[in-house]
Design an enzyme around this catalytic site. Structure first.
Site, PDB file in Angstrom:
ATOM      1  CE  LYS A   8       9.132  60.836  47.723  1.00  0.00           C
ATOM      2  NZ  LYS A   8       7.998  61.775  47.539  1.00  0.00           N
ATOM      3  CG  HIS A  22     -25.250  61.210  42.678  1.00  0.00           C
ATOM      4  ND1 HIS A  22     -26.539  60.982  42.261  1.00  0.00           N
ATOM      5  CD2 HIS A  22     -24.663  61.928  41.689  1.00  0.00           C
ATOM      6  CE1 HIS A  22     -26.719  61.526  41.067  1.00  0.00           C
ATOM      7  NE2 HIS A  22     -25.599  62.109  40.699  1.00  0.00           N
ATOM      8  CD  GLU A  64      -1.715  64.670  44.615  1.00  0.00           C
ATOM      9  OE1 GLU A  64      -2.206  63.530  44.685  1.00  0.00           O
ATOM     10  OE2 GLU A  64      -0.603  64.932  45.052  1.00  0.00           O
ATOM     11  NE  ARG A  72      14.250  53.117  50.811  1.00  0.00           N
ATOM     12  CZ  ARG A  72      13.844  52.817  49.593  1.00  0.00           C
ATOM     13  NH1 ARG A  72      13.790  53.753  48.686  1.00  0.00           N
ATOM     14  NH2 ARG A  72      13.484  51.601  49.283  1.00  0.00           N
TER      15      ARG A  72
HETATM   16  O1  M6R Z   1       6.872  56.198  43.809  1.00  0.00           O
HETATM   17  P1  M6R Z   1       5.441  56.156  43.344  1.00  0.00           P
HETATM   18  O2  M6R Z   1       5.032  57.328  42.546  1.00  0.00           O
HETATM   19  O3  M6R Z   1       5.128  54.863  42.643  1.00  0.00           O
HETATM   20  O4  M6R Z   1       4.587  56.149  44.686  1.00  0.00           O
HETATM   21  C1  M6R Z   1       3.207  55.954  44.665  1.00  0.00           C
HETATM   22  C2  M6R Z   1       2.597  56.349  45.987  1.00  0.00           C
HETATM   23  O5  M6R Z   1       3.095  55.565  47.017  1.00  0.00           O
HETATM   24  C3  M6R Z   1       2.852  57.820  46.310  1.00  0.00           C
HETATM   25  O6  M6R Z   1       2.412  58.658  45.289  1.00  0.00           O
HETATM   26  C4  M6R Z   1       2.142  58.200  47.612  1.00  0.00           C
HETATM   27  O7  M6R Z   1       0.763  58.198  47.447  1.00  0.00           O
HETATM   28  C5  M6R Z   1       2.673  59.562  48.097  1.00  0.00           C
HETATM   29  N1  M6R Z   1       2.927  59.524  49.508  1.00  0.00           N
HETATM   30  C6  M6R Z   1       1.737  60.666  47.816  1.00  0.00           C
HETATM   31  O8  M6R Z   1       2.138  61.873  48.324  1.00  0.00           O
END
Ligand code: M6R
Length: 610
Positions: A605, A506, A483, A27
């Site tokens: 995270k 483009h 992704e 976190r």
């Molecule tokens: O917990 P969430 O799915 O809401 O988080 C969204 C994004 O912060 C999360 O997907 C972020 O982009 C990740 N680090 C991607 O790997």
């Protein structure tokens, strides 16, 4: 962002706090600290950098006591430094905080005028002084914290210890997540479930505007206004082992390999193979609700947003409903047209992302129904939503999301099938083909994972020095291209772009030369021929082509410098397979470069700041 943890019991607090912080390090990881009630009063040890620096500091200066709080930081106000690290102390009070105090500048000026000396640049230190000011006025700990919090605006989860009441921790929450853990003779608090799993499965999720007093015998919960709250603990089914690396070099690799299991767990009991349908009684939406929906709006951030783009395509194609995707951060504050008849699907692994949470709240306030797709049971987004459809990926620790993305795809597809069956837009035969195909997906991923990992580890030796990488796809492969690019950026720090293959001409085609690898998603689907034309265009500019192709597609493979094969599937199912080599590609490049795969720089995270 930021993780907080607290322990009040009869054991030594320091090892328990460190262990909890280790499980919360995803976190935030730019500094960390603990405050422990020693016999002589509260002692604080803090250190800049990763948790191991705090461990070392505690080795040099061990703290003894069975009540304490800890924090791992992701800097918002004030650079990473020891003075800005938590806990923040004011007089007999120490505070850890996750969130942002929005009116901290005004409060700082007011406190300084009143003679308080503020030593850090943080908003959190203000809270500790506000509480101290109230205790100096003669209030007990709980009252002081209530009165202090009445003055702050913003988001917080705080844990407070006071020398005046050394066998207690007081915690409070508004917007930022906070969970309590209860066991015999000890009570815990933390920002997230995995921190507490080795100690207890009995957890209580705090709601916004609540405050709790923890002591070794349990907790008492009330609102900030003083109303008692009666809430029983729930048993969490995640085991501590689920949050360990289990012999893998990184959590991310373990989580990529866990995807077949995560998918099976997420689909279990939900696919009705006999009726070629989806069983979603748990969601709490009726057949009438399904028919009444006029439009679907999918809200999310980051990787979850990419899942929603696939979700949009499925809803349009299968349920024939208008669907749009919105980045949650862009939805807020804009006068988006939304209201009754709209179903908002808010997708979030953590269930706590502030942008998604606030956007979903705004949509609900305007009359839309909100369905949450989240992985963390009892988290904020499912709690505010009208209905919830959980993914069952288990705890995801790697900052780069992989298995949760996979299970979000599963829930979005299952929901689309459910909608289409209720709306009569998908025949039993077509539905059966998709449902049966979905059942086979975990095995189809599993049977290739090991070999795919090996092949891609070898492949990246040639490509890992590239400064830019382009990912191309059409249709359902487009969000997978987005992704793939995000994964590569976030863990290997390589510049990457995901593009709709048809858009390359483009603009981005100007970037191409022999130094730029282009990863082309070219499964056998209705777009295949046109994607191959785009592939040829890139080849003509001497770009190196890495293809993700259907097994046995020799013609496409002959156009590639390197390729990875995925199993042949019904075309609506291709994202489940094509994204796996992209996750592995990002992982292998990062591992080859030696970056911090599980805790990439500047990221956290769970993003609980706007
Ligand atoms: O917990 P969430 O799915 O809401 O988080 C969204 C994004 O912060 C999360 O997907 C972020 O982009 C990740 N680090 C991607 O790997």
């Amino acid at each position: 962002m930021c993780g907080i943890v607290g322990y009040v019991g009869n054991e030594e607090a320091a090892p328990i706090l460190l262990d909890g912080l280790r499980r919360l390090e995803y976190r935030g990881y730019d500094s960390a600290g603990v405050a422990i009630q020693e016999a002589s009063g509260i002692e604080v040890v803090r250190a800049v950098g990763k948790l191991r620096n705090l461990e070392k500091a505690l080795f040099d200066r061990p703290l003894q006591g069975s009540v304490g709080i800890g924090h791992t930081r992701w800097a918002t106000h004030g650079r990473p430094s020891e003075v800005n690290a938590h806990p923040h102390v004011a007089g007999p009070i120490a505070v850890v905080h996750n969130g942002i105090i929005e009116n901290h500048l005004r409060l700082r000026a007011e406190l300084e005028k009143g003679g308080f000396t503020i030593t850090s640049d943080t908003d959190t230190e203000i809270v500790s002084h506000l509480i101290h000011r109230e205790t100096r006025a003669g209030h007990d700990m709980l009252t002081s914290i209530r009165r202090a919090l009445a003055q702050v605006e913003g988001a917080y989860a705080i844990a407070v210890v006071s020398e005046a009441e050394p066998r207690r921790i007081v915690v409070a929450k508004s917007s930022s997540p906070l969970v309590l853990g209860v066991s015999r003779n000890a009570t815990y608090c933390a920002s997230d479930i995995p921190a507490l799993l080795p100690y207890t499965n009995e957890m209580v999720f705090m709601e916004d505007g609540e405050i709790a007093v923890l002591d070794p015998d349990g907790f008492s919960l009330s609102t900030l206004a003083g109303e008692p709250v009666n809430r029983r603990s729930r048993k969490i089914s995640w085991s501590p082992v689920m949050a360990e690396k289990a012999g893998y070099k990184h959590f991310m690799l373990k989580e990529i390999f866990e995807q077949p299991r995560a998918l099976e767990d997420t689909m279990r009991g939900r696919l009705d193979r006999e009726r070629a349908d989806v069983e979603t009684a748990e969601i709490g939406l009726s057949d009438e609700d399904a028919k009444a929906i006029r439009r679907v709006i999918l809200l999310a951030c980051g990787t979850s947003h990419h899942a929603t783009i696939a979700g949009r395509y499925w809803i349009e194609e299968l349920a024939k409903l208008p669907a749009i995707t919105e980045l949650a951060s862009e939805f807020r504050g804009r006068d988006a047209v939304i209201g009754e008849g709209d179903l908002v699907i808010a997708v979030s692994q953590s269930g706590e992302t502030i942008d998604t949470l606030m956007a979903a709240k705004e949509a609900k306030a305007r009359g839309a129904k909100v369905l949450a797709i989240a992985n963390v049971n009892g988290s904020a987004i499912p709690r505010m939503a009208d209905a919830s459809f959980y993914t069952h990926a288990g705890p995801e620790i790697g900052v780069a999301s992989t298995k949760c993305f996979m299970t979000q795809l599963a829930n979005l597809l299952m929901f689309s099938i459910w909608l289409s069956r209720r709306r009569g837009t998908l025949s039993e035969g077509e539905a059966r083909e998709i449902v049966e195909g979905l059942v086979r997906i975990p095995h189809q991923i599993e049977e290739r994972l090991e070999a795919m990992h090996e092949k891609i580890s070898d492949m990246v030796r040639e490509f890992s020095n590239a400064r830019d990488v382009l990912f191309l796809g059409r249709g359902l492969s487009f969000p997978m291209a987005l992704e793939g690019a995000l994964k590569l950026k976030e863990i290997s720090y390589v510049h990457a772009e995901g593009y709709a293959a048809g858009e390359m001409k483009h603009g981005p085609i100007a970037l191409l030369d022999a130094e730029v690898p282009v990863i082309v998603l070219a499964p056998q689907d209705r777009h295949h021929e046109r994607v191959c034309s785009n592939l040829q265009e890139a080849r003509a500019r001497e770009a190196k082509i890495i293809g993700v192709t259907t097994a046995g597609d020799a013609q496409t493979q002959s156009l590639c410098d390197a390729f990875v094969e995925v199993a042949p599937v019904h075309e609506v199912l291709s994202p489940f397979l094509t994204v796996v080599p992209l996750q592995l590609y990002a992982y292998c490049v990062a591992d080859h470069k030696g970056t911090d795969v599980d805790q990439p720089r500047n990221l956290a995270k769970t993003v609980t700041v706007e």
